[in-house]
Design a protein around this motif. Structure first.
Motif, mmCIF file in Angstrom:
data_model
loop_
_atom_site.group_PDB
_atom_site.id
_atom_site.type_symbol
_atom_site.label_atom_id
_atom_site.label_comp_id
_atom_site.label_asym_id
_atom_site.label_seq_id
_atom_site.Cartn_x
_atom_site.Cartn_y
_atom_site.Cartn_z
ATOM 1 N N ILE A 257 -55.786 29.705 12.295
ATOM 2 C CA ILE A 257 -57.084 30.186 12.598
ATOM 3 C C ILE A 257 -56.778 31.712 13.285
ATOM 4 O O ILE A 257 -57.444 32.607 12.987
ATOM 5 C CB ILE A 257 -57.974 29.624 13.714
ATOM 6 N N ALA A 258 -55.922 31.831 14.185
ATOM 7 C CA ALA A 258 -55.364 32.812 14.958
ATOM 8 C C ALA A 258 -54.903 34.079 14.022
ATOM 9 O O ALA A 258 -55.073 35.103 14.175
ATOM 10 C CB ALA A 258 -54.599 32.649 16.163
ATOM 11 N N ASP A 259 -54.061 33.527 13.380
ATOM 12 C CA ASP A 259 -53.186 34.629 12.436
ATOM 13 C C ASP A 259 -53.941 34.954 11.267
ATOM 14 O O ASP A 259 -53.653 36.065 10.809
ATOM 15 C CB ASP A 259 -51.847 33.892 12.184
ATOM 16 N N ARG A 260 -54.707 34.032 10.444
ATOM 17 C CA ARG A 260 -55.089 34.348 9.271
ATOM 18 C C ARG A 260 -56.697 34.582 9.268
ATOM 19 O O ARG A 260 -57.332 35.560 8.685
ATOM 20 C CB ARG A 260 -54.670 33.367 8.400
ATOM 21 N N LEU A 261 -57.493 33.718 9.793
ATOM 22 C CA LEU A 261 -58.994 33.467 9.500
ATOM 23 C C LEU A 261 -59.525 34.726 10.423
ATOM 24 O O LEU A 261 -60.276 35.354 9.948
ATOM 25 C CB LEU A 261 -59.517 32.310 10.137
ATOM 26 N N ALA A 262 -59.280 34.641 11.638
ATOM 27 C CA ALA A 262 -59.858 35.821 12.720
ATOM 28 C C ALA A 262 -59.489 37.052 12.394
ATOM 29 O O ALA A 262 -60.386 37.841 12.377
ATOM 30 C CB ALA A 262 -59.146 35.506 14.097
ATOM 31 N N PRO A 263 -58.273 37.491 11.908
ATOM 32 C CA PRO A 263 -58.200 38.814 11.553
ATOM 33 C C PRO A 263 -59.190 39.373 10.220
ATOM 34 O O PRO A 263 -59.607 40.482 10.075
ATOM 35 C CB PRO A 263 -56.606 39.081 11.318
ATOM 36 N N ALA A 264 -59.233 38.393 9.327
ATOM 37 C CA ALA A 264 -59.788 38.649 8.126
ATOM 38 C C ALA A 264 -61.403 38.574 8.051
ATOM 39 O O ALA A 264 -61.973 39.177 7.403
ATOM 40 C CB ALA A 264 -59.445 37.506 6.906
ATOM 41 N N LEU A 265 -61.660 37.822 9.249
ATOM 42 C CA LEU A 265 -63.355 37.653 9.618
ATOM 43 C C LEU A 265 -63.587 38.324 10.947
ATOM 44 O O LEU A 265 -64.074 37.567 11.986
ATOM 45 C CB LEU A 265 -63.750 36.374 9.462
ATOM 46 N N PRO A 266 -63.620 39.504 11.236
ATOM 47 C CA PRO A 266 -63.736 40.061 12.634
ATOM 48 C C PRO A 266 -64.918 39.952 13.199
ATOM 49 O O PRO A 266 -65.456 40.141 14.331
ATOM 50 C CB PRO A 266 -63.286 41.516 12.375
ATOM 51 N N ASP A 267 -66.132 39.596 12.148
ATOM 52 C CA ASP A 267 -67.323 39.560 12.749
ATOM 53 C C ASP A 267 -67.885 38.357 13.173
ATOM 54 O O ASP A 267 -68.852 38.018 13.372
ATOM 55 C CB ASP A 267 -68.399 40.009 11.492
ATOM 56 N N THR A 268 -66.889 37.348 12.920
ATOM 57 C CA THR A 268 -67.232 35.800 13.435
ATOM 58 C C THR A 268 -66.323 35.511 14.546
ATOM 59 O O THR A 268 -64.956 35.817 14.527
ATOM 60 C CB THR A 268 -66.697 34.882 12.084
ATOM 61 N N ARG A 269 -66.787 34.959 15.595
ATOM 62 C CA ARG A 269 -66.152 34.633 16.808
ATOM 63 C C ARG A 269 -65.436 33.135 16.433
ATOM 64 O O ARG A 269 -66.110 32.237 15.949
ATOM 65 C CB ARG A 269 -66.731 34.629 18.296
ATOM 66 N N PHE A 270 -64.156 32.897 16.842
ATOM 67 C CA PHE A 270 -63.403 31.560 16.592
ATOM 68 C C PHE A 270 -63.149 31.050 18.087
ATOM 69 O O PHE A 270 -62.422 31.869 18.748
ATOM 70 C CB PHE A 270 -62.175 31.766 15.719
ATOM 71 N N VAL A 271 -63.530 30.153 18.516
ATOM 72 C CA VAL A 271 -63.187 29.409 19.588
ATOM 73 C C VAL A 271 -62.260 28.140 19.249
ATOM 74 O O VAL A 271 -62.386 27.364 18.500
ATOM 75 C CB VAL A 271 -64.625 28.748 20.392
ATOM 76 N N ILE A 272 -61.121 28.252 19.910
ATOM 77 C CA ILE A 272 -59.988 26.998 19.814
ATOM 78 C C ILE A 272 -60.220 26.399 21.336
ATOM 79 O O ILE A 272 -59.545 26.851 22.167
ATOM 80 C CB ILE A 272 -58.937 27.554 19.685
ATOM 81 N N ALA A 273 -60.536 24.962 21.204
ATOM 82 C CA ALA A 273 -60.740 24.347 22.469
ATOM 83 C C ALA A 273 -59.759 23.121 22.383
ATOM 84 O O ALA A 273 -59.357 22.809 21.310
ATOM 85 C CB ALA A 273 -62.141 23.917 22.395
#
Length: 673
Positions: A257-273
């Motif tokens: 999520i941190a290395d691939r998804l988040a950089p590719a989808l900057p308009d979406t916030r990812f929360v890792i809990a």
């Protein structure tokens, strides 16, 4: 309740962890699965950290948690073991060897087992400690959260001490599997793992999936969601949520999520809990990634209510991800990998399944499609309420355990499984035909989904009859429930409106003497074939391609190895039998018999639910069949040629394709244009 004494069964559940508070998948399974078995249930566990005192408490009306602390000497020995594998967690995998250092725990576990009718080992760690006091009259159950042997080989195999520990787990689990009368597995993949790794007979394995506490988590209304997002300091950006414990495969998912998804989808916030956040310590994170660390249940509920979607990019592990059920209970549509979707048949409408390369695009398209998210959210919540709520799973498991504990004498060859709904006259007629069977080596299991009980259940019949009622209306779920309770070597499926020939079972019996045979398709005859005013039900001329539960025999070992009927094919139920037939053909032979026949009366198309238009919506499930069997579906598509006589077929096939994210091949689209 035992038939010999009329008293309630006593259950003992043994493990080496805490239940309360139920944080993490294993604790939630312990509370959810064993909290409503229907009889007194004694759980004996412990803490995996120092400085605790003995504790007893009632967690539900029937489940008592008894925790006995481990000794300082035990913890010292665990730390010495952990030093050999760079400080990894080994308290569980060494428990069977080191628990002698905690005699108080061993004594409590043995005392609970000695007075129980059913002894359940949740994980294999306690088995060697209690085996010496087990009696032949007790039902021995292994509740397998995972295939531990495979899981530990993946986590510990380092070519040194870790490898030795993992191999010891394989040995331990094999011993327990062989000794157990019943194994509860979380998914069909785990069933297959037990059979392949240990050579276990599939007839003693049942799938009991993980679940969710449906009443504790519920979808947020728009106003509540807005209030929660404000309290969490969130803007209007789409929010994708992931939660996990500090566990290797969860860490891999968090890094993905941190290395691939988040950089590719900057308009979406990812929360890792959750504690999995430790796997990201010291890493530079994108601005749209938020790591919460370990959180309380109330905070988890807030994040679930605030999120737009959930993500579950799991690439390793075993069992079922409990987090998926929490997502579903909160009404969140999910993008997951195939590994993350294990054991969740019945929830296809709630998930988008994607591999690593396509995962980001699946998230992007779901975030952009609000109507689809609403449909998937409704499907997610419905799946929990119908199949994956602990309030359903636990009582059903209690019935299964009671049935197995009460079983005496030789098992029948056939178990005839019949789902029924509001057709008592049909059921009476079916039972009359079963009473005339020349083969007498069978039992019958009727699973009734009707609001009113069938009065025929109390009558005397010429065969053993087990009558089970459920308020979940689903032929798929009903057939799987009947098969779970079945004792026969072969399960014979038929419908409540069928009329089996007196030689039906007699003709089917020799087919299973042939090596490699795992199933038998029997002939289904009907009237009014070809008459557009009637819906005839027949497989004459479609041998070996369609399969129909009106007359289908399945070797019990094969049925349970495959995980039974796939719940994704329900609502409305259609093609689940074709899917099972094709999966059976992948592991053995499924022959056809014209002698083992049943008659299936036709239905008038003037009945609303039997009209061509009403029945055509079932073809949405063809999209699922295509997704699971892309190499086989085109042959069925062409053989049936529905588009030549059914003006509604194309509409519903394409609707199913959109609903389940399936691409229909151009060669098929060209035929239905």
């Amino acid at each position: 309740m035992t038939p010999e004494t009329g008293r309630q069964l006593r259950f003992a559940v043994l493990d080496m962890q805490v239940i309360d508070p139920p944080t993490g998948g294993s604790r939630q399974r312990l509370l959810g699965l064993f909290g409503q078995l229907g009889s007194a249930t004694a759980y004996v566990g412990t803490w995996d950290w120092r400085g605790q005192s003995e504790r007893k408490q009632m967690l539900t009306a029937t489940l008592q948690e008894h925790l006995v602390p481990l000794t300082p000497a035990h913890f010292d020995a665990v730390e010495r073991e952990a030093a050999h594998i760079n400080g990894g967690t080994v308290i569980d995998v060494t428990f069977h060897r080191l628990a002698a250092l905690s005699p108080g725990y061993v004594a409590a576990a043995r005392a609970a087992a000695e007075v129980a009718d059913v002894v359940i080992f949740s994980h294999p760690w306690c088995w060697p400690l209690v085996a010496p006091v087990m009696r032949p009259d007790q039902l021995l159950v292994y509740d397998a959260h995972n295939v531990e042997g495979l899981l530990r080989l993946g986590l510990l195999d380092d070519g040194a001490r870790g490898t030795a520990l993992a191999r010891d787990v394989v040995r331990l689990e094999l011993e327990l599997c062989r000794a157990a009368d019943l194994i509860l597995a979380c998914s069909a993949e785990d069933v297959d793992g037990f059979i392949r790794l240990y050579g276990i007979d599939g007839t003693k394995i049942r799938i009991v999936p993980n679940g969710a506490f449906a009443a504790a988590l519920s979808p947020a209304a728009a106003k509540e969601r807005e209030e929660v997002r404000g309290r969490l300091g969130l803007d209007a950006s789409p929010l994708a949520f992931f939660i996990g414990s500090d566990y290797g495969p969860n860490g891999d998912a968090a890094r993905f999520i941190a290395d691939r998804l988040a950089p590719a989808l900057p308009d979406t916030r990812f929360v890792i809990a959750g504690a999995v956040g430790q796997s990201l310590a010291g890493r530079a994170l994108a601005a749209n990634v938020r790591v919460t660390g370990a959180i309380e249940e109330s905070a988890k509920a807030d994040w679930l209510r605030a999120a737009d979607i959930a993500v579950n990019p799991m690439f390793a592990g075993s069992g079922t991800n409990v987090k998926m059920l929490d997502y579903f209970a909160a009404g969140l549509p999910v993008v997951t990998t195939p590994t993350g979707a294990r054991g969740l048949g019945g929830a296809a409408g709630a998930m988008r399944i994607a591999d690593a390369p396509s995962f980001g695009e699946a998230v992007r398209s779901l975030v952009a499609d609000a109507p689809l998210r609403l449909d998937m959210a409704a499907a997610a919540r419905r799946a929990v309420e119908r199949q994956f709520g602990w309030d359903r799973i636990s009582p059903a498991t209690g019935r299964l355990l009671a049935s197995r504990a009460a079983r005496r004498g030789p098992a029948p060859f056939f178990s005839v499984v019949v789902p029924t709904y509001c057709r008592p006259a049909h059921l009476d007629r079916l039972v009359a035909h079963l009473e005339q069977q020349r083969c007498r080596d069978f039992e019958v299991l009727v699973v009734d989904q009707s609001p009113e009980a069938w009065c025929g259940a109390a009558w005397k019949h010429g065969f053993p009859l087990r009558y089970v009622r459920t308020d979940t209306r689903s032929a798929v779920i009903a057939r799987n429930l009947g098969a779970d309770l079945a004792a026969g070597a072969v399960i014979a499926f038929t419908d409540d409106d069928c009329e089996p020939h007196p030689g039906w079972l007699e003709a089917a019996r020799p087919a299973f003497d042939e090596p490699g045979v795992v199933g038998l398709e029997g002939l289904i005859l009907s009237d009014k074939v070809g008459d557009p005013e009637w819906r005839s039900v027949t497989n004459d001329g479609f041998e070996g391609i369609g399969f129909m539960t009106a007359n289908l025999f399945v070797q019990a070992n094969a049925f349970h190895r495959l995980g039974g009927f796939d719940g994704d094919f329900e609502e409305p139920h259609f093609r689940e039998d074709t899917d099972l037939g094709w999966r059976l053909q992948a592991i053995g032979k499924v022959n056809f018999s014209r002698e083992a026949w049943v008659f299936h009366p036709p239905h008038r198309r003037t009945e609303e639910r039997e009209s061509l238009q009403a029945r055509s919506r079932f073809f949405e499930k063809d999209a699922l069949l295509l997704r699971k069997h892309p190499g086989r579906y085109p042959a069925l598509f062409r053989a049936e040629a529905q588009w030549t006589h059914n003006p509604y077929f194309r509409e519903h096939l394409l609707r199913g394709a959109a609903r389940y994210g399936v691409t229909v091949p151009d060669e098929l689209l060209d035929l239905i244009q």
